[in-house]
Design an enzyme around this catalytic site. Sequence first.
Site, PDB file in Angstrom:
ATOM      1  N   CYS A  25      42.530  49.412  38.711  1.00 29.71           N
ATOM      2  CA  CYS A  25      41.785  48.192  39.053  1.00 29.71           C
ATOM      3  C   CYS A  25      40.272  48.407  39.088  1.00 29.71           C
ATOM      4  O   CYS A  25      39.505  47.512  38.734  1.00 29.71           O
ATOM      5  CB  CYS A  25      42.283  47.615  40.368  1.00 29.71           C
ATOM      6  SG  CYS A  25      41.963  48.636  41.822  1.00 29.71           S
TER       7      CYS A  25
ATOM      8  N   HIS B 129      41.230  47.426  46.604  1.00 29.34           N
ATOM      9  CA  HIS B 129      41.392  46.657  45.373  1.00 29.34           C
ATOM     10  C   HIS B 129      40.044  46.029  45.047  1.00 29.34           C
ATOM     11  O   HIS B 129      39.214  45.829  45.946  1.00 29.34           O
ATOM     12  CB  HIS B 129      42.472  45.583  45.526  1.00 29.34           C
ATOM     13  CG  HIS B 129      42.845  44.930  44.219  1.00 29.34           C
ATOM     14  ND1 HIS B 129      43.167  45.651  43.100  1.00 29.34           N
ATOM     15  CD2 HIS B 129      42.939  43.619  43.866  1.00 29.34           C
ATOM     16  CE1 HIS B 129      43.464  44.827  42.109  1.00 29.34           C
ATOM     17  NE2 HIS B 129      43.314  43.588  42.549  1.00 29.34           N
TER      18      HIS B 129
ATOM     19  N   ASP C 247      41.182  37.883  38.534  1.00 30.23           N
ATOM     20  CA  ASP C 247      41.702  39.254  38.563  1.00 30.23           C
ATOM     21  C   ASP C 247      42.130  39.628  37.155  1.00 30.23           C
ATOM     22  O   ASP C 247      43.155  39.161  36.652  1.00 30.23           O
ATOM     23  CB  ASP C 247      42.880  39.365  39.531  1.00 30.23           C
ATOM     24  CG  ASP C 247      43.258  40.813  39.825  1.00 30.23           C
ATOM     25  OD1 ASP C 247      43.198  41.631  38.883  1.00 30.23           O
ATOM     26  OD2 ASP C 247      43.606  41.129  40.972  1.00 30.23           O
TER      27      ASP C 247
END
Length: 642
Positions: free
Chosen positions: A288, A315, A332
């Site tokens: 990520c 995250h 995202d």
Amino acid sequence: MAASPAVTTLSENPTEVFLDVAKLLLTYADNILRFPNEEKYRSIRIGNPTFSTKLLPIKGAVECLFEMGFEEAETHLVFPKSASVERLKLIRESIAAERDQRLNGGGPVQSATRPVVASASAPVDSAAASSQPVTPPAQQPSSLKSCISFLRTLQSNFEHVMMYENPELQQKARDCIPHHELSSAAQKNLRAAVEADPGCKLGIEDFLVLELLRWFKQDFFSWVDRLPCSRCGGPTSHAGSLSPSDDDDSRWGAHTVENHYCESCKLSTRFPRYNHPEKLLETRRGRCGEWANCFTLCCRALGLEARYIWDSTDHVWTEVYSVSQRRWLHCDSCENVCDKPLLYEVGWGKKLAYVLAFSKEQVVDVTWRYSCKHPEVLSRRTRVQEAWLLHNINRLNASRQQSLNTNTNRKKELTERLLVELVEFISPKKPKPGELGGRNSGSLAWRVARGETGAADTGTSEQVSGFVFTATEEEKSAGLLHVHYNATKDQYCRVSNNSEIIQSWDQCVWRKESVFRKVENDWQMVYIARTEGSSSGKISWKFDFASAGMKIKSVSVMASSQTFQSGKVCWRLQSGQITTEFPGDGKMQSFSSMSGASELIVAAELSGGDGDVSWQHTQLFRQSLKDTEESSFEILIYLQDA
């Protein structure tokens, strides 16, 4: 009269503060009651100086407006015509009763301590971008070590995002992005949205964001759990860390180098965790951190206003500002997800504490956008004192925004945006039933663009924008509809319609939920899987022959699916009240039970799996990237006259 939580909170303010804000609130209410048909009294501009300086910072004040019936609408709070006037009167009377008690020398109403929104002392200006919308419970003083660590996080992220503003780096990113292709697709989708909703006020940038997310996920970047062995290509396992090299690793910010060890070769394959977006344009892989880092750069390269989002529960992602919607959109890139801010707390079960946004101009505490459980979040915010955090964010913003002193229009714009955000943060969101999370609002066009026009919007169980197969003249003449899909080529071939080719797995899908096409370049495999963090995924294809005057004679279908550990894939044929399950074993199955029906749905549901990679334990159409000829899904529907 039942106690109002908002009025109770408002009553906790000192008498002088309470009386000032009560006067404003009673004025808003009385204007509506006296002039119910005057639109101007039913709307409050969030950027209005009176609202932003005398009402917004006061705990309980905005909550009173919400309890009266006001609703958030972009840059205004609006009292809709459908709102209950009786409810408005009740809240107004509660405030008036408390005011009268104060004016007659009585003390404030005592109430149990609870988290409340905003702080009476919080400044509301561009430097106070991150004013916390909630006053925390009493905390123990933070340790100096914790404060220093948190400050370094603020400073390093704030400095890092300036890389995205480098013109040369933006040009390198643009060289990697198929801008014309994405823009063309965005224009096409905008036209479709306008057709679906003639009142559509979305802009081309909204659809460009969706296309950029799709391209980044499906075509550009790859997820890395463990790299294949660099010698034999076999599987590896994590074996700690290796020392960064003095040249390449240090140059590109790879302070961590993972050791992916092959038991067969006894060879270590290095995986540097690069932190420089220029290098990531070359490697195009990671987890990520790398995904959000590179994607945010790509957004800035296309002229989109974007900021990097850091979450203390490990995250990161991106937010993009929608000019047409006048709000920040959660994006995202790892998930190809847009505008679903409750994904992490509701869908993944994350215990959020601090979520901070970093752009070239400011730091903003956006934690409250991503939570519907504000009291729980407050209880976990113990790393630093709230006042300390606010002070340091304001200090960083003041320093960065010195160059804006002469640009009054930009400062005004930033201030108005922040006020809109603060109002949004005050009222916790509610996830929609059956979804991982997201907004309850949004125009029909925006929901169509993101594939969200399901049961909640149409009153049916199916997707308005889905594709439906029906018989062409060639197929009616042949009495057959024959379609197959090749996962490697990512294309359908409609054999019975002059071998028509249709690109992309989702272009012929009737309905899809939490599924995407996964390409594993390291293992040279491709398949359709659940999105990471989802507990289940669904996909279906629909065939309807009523309009062609035909009905089904018999059906033959072949589907390949693969499961690992406790993963499960359930395949079904559905026609009216008839549902028939069949195995996804790659073998052709024939059915006559659908004979006489005019409609058919082929559906698959993916569920189960173990651990953090449970989403990978259910796969449809798994196929080698080298296998370009074999079909992984095929259906033949033999037809007869109705």
